[in-house]
Design a protein around this motif. Structure first.
Motif, PDB file in Angstrom:
ATOM      1  N   PHE A  32       0.613  -1.359   0.175  1.00 38.59           N
ATOM      2  CA  PHE A  32       0.024  -0.310  -0.078  1.00 38.59           C
ATOM      3  C   PHE A  32       1.190   1.703  -0.366  1.00 38.59           C
ATOM      4  N   LYS A  33       2.294   1.127   0.266  1.00 36.63           N
ATOM      5  CA  LYS A  33       2.326   2.375   0.913  1.00 36.63           C
ATOM      6  C   LYS A  33       3.044   2.488  -0.919  1.00 36.63           C
ATOM      7  N   ARG A  34       3.667   1.944  -1.688  1.00 40.26           N
ATOM      8  CA  ARG A  34       4.140   1.787  -2.704  1.00 40.26           C
ATOM      9  C   ARG A  34       3.306   2.837  -3.898  1.00 40.26           C
ATOM     10  N   ILE A  35       1.608   1.732  -3.388  1.00 37.26           N
ATOM     11  CA  ILE A  35       0.762   2.546  -4.607  1.00 37.26           C
ATOM     12  C   ILE A  35       0.366   3.257  -4.011  1.00 37.26           C
ATOM     13  N   GLY A  36      -0.147   4.242  -2.812  1.00 36.29           N
ATOM     14  CA  GLY A  36      -0.024   5.339  -2.405  1.00 36.29           C
ATOM     15  C   GLY A  36       0.393   6.236  -3.660  1.00 36.29           C
ATOM     16  N   HIS A  37       1.881   5.802  -2.871  1.00 34.34           N
ATOM     17  CA  HIS A  37       3.026   6.686  -3.514  1.00 34.34           C
ATOM     18  C   HIS A  37       2.752   7.211  -4.911  1.00 34.34           C
ATOM     19  N   THR A  38       2.332   6.193  -6.206  1.00 33.52           N
ATOM     20  CA  THR A  38       2.019   5.901  -7.205  1.00 33.52           C
ATOM     21  C   THR A  38       1.089   6.999  -7.433  1.00 33.52           C
ATOM     22  N   ALA A  39       0.351   6.659  -6.697  1.00 33.56           N
ATOM     23  CA  ALA A  39      -0.954   7.257  -6.850  1.00 33.56           C
ATOM     24  C   ALA A  39      -1.093   8.917  -6.554  1.00 33.56           C
ATOM     25  N   LYS A  40      -0.256   9.485  -6.059  1.00 34.03           N
ATOM     26  CA  LYS A  40       0.152  10.687  -6.011  1.00 34.03           C
ATOM     27  C   LYS A  40       1.272  11.423  -6.889  1.00 34.03           C
ATOM     28  N   VAL A  41       2.285  10.600  -7.486  1.00 34.64           N
ATOM     29  CA  VAL A  41       2.857  10.874  -8.796  1.00 34.64           C
ATOM     30  C   VAL A  41       2.043  11.331  -9.094  1.00 34.64           C
ATOM     31  N   ALA A  42       0.800  10.068  -9.865  1.00 39.29           N
ATOM     32  CA  ALA A  42      -0.655  10.601 -10.639  1.00 39.29           C
ATOM     33  C   ALA A  42      -1.175  11.397 -10.586  1.00 39.29           C
ATOM     34  N   ASN A  43      -1.828  11.698  -9.668  1.00 36.29           N
ATOM     35  CA  ASN A  43      -2.311  13.502  -9.034  1.00 36.29           C
ATOM     36  C   ASN A  43      -1.553  13.975  -9.864  1.00 36.29           C
ATOM     37  N   PHE A  44      -0.302  14.343  -9.324  1.00 39.30           N
ATOM     38  CA  PHE A  44       0.473  15.556  -9.698  1.00 39.30           C
ATOM     39  C   PHE A  44       0.996  15.306 -11.189  1.00 39.30           C
ATOM     40  N   ALA A  45       0.351  14.360 -12.463  1.00 39.85           N
ATOM     41  CA  ALA A  45       1.099  14.512 -13.174  1.00 39.85           C
ATOM     42  C   ALA A  45      -0.189  14.536 -13.895  1.00 39.85           C
ATOM     43  N   GLU A  46      -0.828  14.531 -13.788  1.00 38.23           N
ATOM     44  CA  GLU A  46      -2.165  14.789 -14.153  1.00 38.23           C
ATOM     45  C   GLU A  46      -2.291  16.463 -14.383  1.00 38.23           C
ATOM     46  N   LYS A  47      -2.514  16.717 -13.271  1.00 30.29           N
ATOM     47  CA  LYS A  47      -2.051  18.546 -12.962  1.00 30.29           C
ATOM     48  C   LYS A  47      -1.397  19.238 -13.841  1.00 30.29           C
ATOM     49  N   ILE A  48      -0.206  18.739 -13.504  1.00 27.56           N
ATOM     50  CA  ILE A  48       1.064  19.287 -14.729  1.00 27.56           C
ATOM     51  C   ILE A  48       1.044  18.981 -16.349  1.00 27.56           C
ATOM     52  N   GLY A  49       0.193  17.533 -16.423  1.00 29.22           N
ATOM     53  CA  GLY A  49      -0.030  17.894 -17.203  1.00 29.22           C
ATOM     54  C   GLY A  49      -1.179  18.217 -18.532  1.00 29.22           C
ATOM     55  N   LYS A  50      -2.144  18.896 -17.719  1.00 32.93           N
ATOM     56  CA  LYS A  50      -2.853  19.581 -18.213  1.00 32.93           C
ATOM     57  C   LYS A  50      -2.506  20.332 -18.764  1.00 32.93           C
ATOM     58  N   LYS A  51      -1.687  21.467 -17.805  1.00 34.22           N
ATOM     59  CA  LYS A  51      -2.116  22.440 -17.910  1.00 34.22           C
ATOM     60  C   LYS A  51      -0.831  22.945 -19.291  1.00 34.22           C
ATOM     61  N   GLU A  52       0.542  21.825 -19.520  1.00 31.27           N
ATOM     62  CA  GLU A  52       1.060  21.927 -20.678  1.00 31.27           C
ATOM     63  C   GLU A  52       1.238  21.025 -21.670  1.00 31.27           C
ATOM     64  N   ARG A  53      -0.211  20.579 -21.795  1.00 29.92           N
ATOM     65  CA  ARG A  53      -1.154  20.408 -23.005  1.00 29.92           C
ATOM     66  C   ARG A  53      -0.435  19.220 -23.660  1.00 29.92           C
ATOM     67  N   GLY A  91       5.227  22.219 -13.839  1.00 28.59           N
ATOM     68  CA  GLY A  91       5.497  21.834 -12.484  1.00 28.59           C
ATOM     69  C   GLY A  91       5.927  22.995 -11.962  1.00 28.59           C
ATOM     70  N   ASN A  92       7.330  24.120 -12.603  1.00 30.58           N
ATOM     71  CA  ASN A  92       7.506  24.896 -11.397  1.00 30.58           C
ATOM     72  C   ASN A  92       6.248  25.023 -11.068  1.00 30.58           C
ATOM     73  N   GLU A  93       5.427  25.839 -11.464  1.00 33.89           N
ATOM     74  CA  GLU A  93       4.729  25.778 -10.135  1.00 33.89           C
ATOM     75  C   GLU A  93       3.808  25.658  -9.158  1.00 33.89           C
ATOM     76  N   LEU A  94       3.498  24.710  -9.996  1.00 35.52           N
ATOM     77  CA  LEU A  94       2.482  23.483  -8.610  1.00 35.52           C
ATOM     78  C   LEU A  94       3.541  23.222  -7.771  1.00 35.52           C
ATOM     79  N   ALA A  95       4.792  22.727  -7.665  1.00 36.45           N
ATOM     80  CA  ALA A  95       5.810  22.841  -6.643  1.00 36.45           C
ATOM     81  C   ALA A  95       5.745  23.599  -6.149  1.00 36.45           C
ATOM     82  N   LYS A  96       5.962  25.419  -6.017  1.00 36.37           N
ATOM     83  CA  LYS A  96       5.486  26.585  -5.616  1.00 36.37           C
ATOM     84  C   LYS A  96       4.812  26.003  -4.425  1.00 36.37           C
ATOM     85  N   GLN A  97       3.632  26.627  -5.387  1.00 37.34           N
ATOM     86  CA  GLN A  97       2.313  25.721  -4.433  1.00 37.34           C
ATOM     87  C   GLN A  97       1.864  25.276  -3.475  1.00 37.34           C
TER      88      GLN A  97
END
Length: 244
Positions: free
Chosen positions: A97-118, A232-238
């Motif tokens: 579950f630890k790695r599943i949780g980590h992967t889910a967080k990566v995917a969440n950030f990836a979706e936010k960054i990916g949408k803005k970067e098209r 990614g930079n903007e989301l990281a600062k936020q």
């Protein structure tokens, strides 16, 4: 054997219905297994508004089963695949579950960054769910989770999983390329790879206390050098401003 959902002997009164053409408003009649029909008035091909393409989002025999798939669906098919990949990742990881949780967080950030970067979200999210999928083999064969071992083992498992789900070879190849190299980013990398790198970087930074003792100006200047995408930079600062 014919799929029961497409066999007329199992149909009820709702299997044939009327709707209006979204282009001109003319009445149209659909059978529930029609993928598309042409409007008798404006001649536009209209996608069945009630059709559940469910299994067609991942089944390699979808076109043989349903006939020629509508362009609107084909455009979304790879994107729908990511949900199946997420389910298979969780099933494969089992109780880790630890790695599943980590992967889910990566995917969440990836979706936010990916949408803005098209970026291509199908590629980015499938890669996010699969980039650590070889961890079992890594521990068994190398007794270590060094990045170079993960990049060696994960592509093999990721390919098997995506092939089982009927993903297109082109999509598989790009996802595998990212999974096999995501820990060695470069400025000339593809946008999709940069997005995953930034999502992974941000996930690790959120879980540590790296900002402690560093003033905002110095800390955010470091972020400008670490992150490869503007989003990614903007989301990281936020995110890091809120968590530190």
């Amino acid at each position: 054997m014919k799929c029961p959902g497409q066999d007329t002997q199992y149909w009820n009164k709702d299997a044939i219905f009327e709707t209006k053409c979204p282009e001109c408003g003319h009445p149209m009649e659909f059978f529930k297994d029609d993928a598309t029909r042409r409007c008798a008035n404006c001649k536009k091909k209209i996608v069945n508004p009630r059709m559940d393409f469910g299994c067609a989002s991942y089944c390699k025999f979808a076109e043989q089963c349903l006939g020629t798939l509508p362009e609107e669906f084909i455009a979304q098919r790879d994107d729908l695949l990511k949900d199946r990949v997420a389910v298979e990742m969780k099933r494969y990881m089992g109780t880790d579950f630890k790695r599943i949780g980590h992967t889910a967080k990566v995917a969440n950030f990836a979706e936010k960054i990916g949408k803005k970067e098209r970026a291509n979200l199908a590629v980015v999210l499938c890669a996010a769910y699969l980039y650590d999928i070889g961890v079992k083999n890594v521990l068994e064969n190398h007794d270590s989770i060094k990045p170079e071992y993960m990049e060696k083992e994960s592509p093999k498992v990721a390919r098997e999983l995506m092939e089982k789900l009927g993903a297109k070879e082109e999509l598989i190849n790009e996802v595998i390329d990212i999974v096999g190299h995501h820990n060695r980013p470069a400025q000339d990398d593809s946008l999709n790879r940069k997005v995953l790198h930034d999502a992974d970087m941000l996930t690790h930074m959120v879980s540590c206390e790296g900002k402690n003792g560093v003033d905002d100006k110095e800390f955010f200047a470091k972020l400008d050098r670490l992150f490869l995408t503007t989003a990614g930079n903007e989301l990281a600062k936020q995110v890091l401003r809120q968590t530190n």
